[in-house]
Design a protein around this motif. Structure first.
Motif, PDB file in Angstrom:
ATOM      1  N   GLU A  26       0.841  -1.191   0.000  1.00  0.00           N
ATOM      2  CA  GLU A  26       0.000   0.000   0.000  1.00  0.00           C
ATOM      3  C   GLU A  26       0.874   1.236   0.000  1.00  0.00           C
ATOM      4  O   GLU A  26       1.813   1.344   0.794  1.00  0.00           O
ATOM      5  N   SER A  27       0.595   2.169  -0.885  1.00  0.00           N
ATOM      6  CA  SER A  27       1.317   3.437  -0.892  1.00  0.00           C
ATOM      7  C   SER A  27       1.118   4.148   0.437  1.00  0.00           C
ATOM      8  O   SER A  27       0.012   4.203   0.968  1.00  0.00           O
ATOM      9  N   SER A  79       8.976   0.395  -3.555  1.00  0.00           N
ATOM     10  CA  SER A  79       9.270   1.089  -4.808  1.00  0.00           C
ATOM     11  C   SER A  79       8.157   0.838  -5.814  1.00  0.00           C
ATOM     12  O   SER A  79       7.479  -0.191  -5.782  1.00  0.00           O
ATOM     13  N   SER A  80       7.973   1.830  -6.692  1.00  0.00           N
ATOM     14  CA  SER A  80       7.010   1.732  -7.799  1.00  0.00           C
ATOM     15  C   SER A  80       5.646   1.258  -7.317  1.00  0.00           C
ATOM     16  O   SER A  80       5.086   0.283  -7.828  1.00  0.00           O
ATOM     17  N   CYS A  81       5.116   1.969  -6.324  1.00  0.00           N
ATOM     18  CA  CYS A  81       3.848   1.574  -5.719  1.00  0.00           C
ATOM     19  C   CYS A  81       2.665   1.955  -6.605  1.00  0.00           C
ATOM     20  O   CYS A  81       2.718   2.937  -7.349  1.00  0.00           O
ATOM     21  N   ARG A  82       1.601   1.215  -6.470  1.00  0.00           N
ATOM     22  CA  ARG A  82       0.354   1.602  -7.121  1.00  0.00           C
ATOM     23  C   ARG A  82      -0.211   2.814  -6.383  1.00  0.00           C
ATOM     24  O   ARG A  82      -0.271   2.837  -5.152  1.00  0.00           O
ATOM     25  N   THR A  83      -0.588   3.819  -7.128  1.00  0.00           N
ATOM     26  CA  THR A  83      -1.117   5.036  -6.535  1.00  0.00           C
ATOM     27  C   THR A  83      -2.235   5.585  -7.401  1.00  0.00           C
ATOM     28  O   THR A  83      -2.253   5.367  -8.620  1.00  0.00           O
ATOM     29  N   GLY A 118       2.393   8.087  -0.458  1.00  0.00           N
ATOM     30  CA  GLY A 118       1.019   8.331  -0.087  1.00  0.00           C
ATOM     31  C   GLY A 118       0.578   9.755  -0.359  1.00  0.00           C
ATOM     32  O   GLY A 118      -0.565  10.125  -0.073  1.00  0.00           O
ATOM     33  N   LEU A 119       1.470  10.567  -0.922  1.00  0.00           N
ATOM     34  CA  LEU A 119       1.196  11.974  -1.201  1.00  0.00           C
ATOM     35  C   LEU A 119       0.930  12.183  -2.691  1.00  0.00           C
ATOM     36  O   LEU A 119       1.407  11.410  -3.526  1.00  0.00           O
TER      37      LEU A 119
END
Length: 215
Positions: A26-27, A79-83, A118-119
């Protein structure tokens, strides 16, 4: 070599790989940040003709610039999170060029690291600037016109003395091809200094490294 730098190093006289990455579930799930400051002349020397002209072909040479602000875990990093956020817009990118002088780097850093914060992009890069402005670059590096050789420990000492509350255990000096590459500083999510043994352990192990002159 600049006399101020000589005096500092006489008085106080990392491989670049970081922790193994892992995709975040989770981002926004991470423990702290690493602010990575790159010695721009080393990048320009290493990249040669492939160097980004925005960074390396300028009338006033850059010195320490931001490589990135990286969400970090106690072990490894996301790294390279789903957002749900889109990539930074042109205005956001242009506003960062004074401290991150590469449009390609700015977009890459958002995809790999900012996406895990998360931003939204504007807030992530505003936080990146805030982190950069928190750090006082030692005068010898901020003003030097010449290069020279230095012990990585002396670079850490210079940063520690210029930044009250910053300890050796909260940063790492990295090197590549015998040159000063980066100074990596660990910060809480509120941008306070904090220890980070995993990052500190990956500092440069060479006794002396070259500090290329700004050109």
């Amino acid at each position: 070599m600049d006399l101020c730098l000589v005096a500092l190093l006489v008085f106080f006289g990392l491989a670049t790989a970081g922790p193994q990455s892992a995709h975040a579930a989770e981002s926004g799930e991470f423990d702290y940040y690493v602010l990575s400051l790159s010695w721009s002349p080393s990048y320009c020397a290493r990249a040669g003709r492939k160097a980004d002209p925005t960074q390396c072909k300028v009338a006033k040479p850059f010195r320490f610039v931001v490589h990135g602000l990286w969400p970090q875990n106690e072990r490894g990093y996301p790294s390279s999170c789903r957002t749900r956020y889109r990539e930074p817009g042109r205005g956001t990118v242009e506003r960062m060029l004074d401290i991150m002088p590469s449009r390609g780097l700015i977009r890459h850093e958002w995809r790999k690291h900012g996406s895990c914060s998360g931003l939204e992009p504007d807030d992530y890069f505003a936080l990146t600037r805030q982190a950069f402005e928190k750090i006082r670059i030692p005068a010898a590096f901020a003003t030097t016109r010449d290069g020279g050789r230095v012990a990585p420990a002396a670079v850490e000492t210079a940063f520690r003395l210029a930044n009250p509350g910053l300890r050796d255990s909260a940063m790492a000096v990295t090197c590549e091809a015998g040159r000063l590459s980066e100074v990596r500083i660990c910060l809480t999510r509120d941008l306070d200094f904090r220890s980070c043994r995993a990052v500190d352990r990956r500092g440069c192990r060479q006794r002396q490294i070259n500090v290329p002159a700004p050109r």
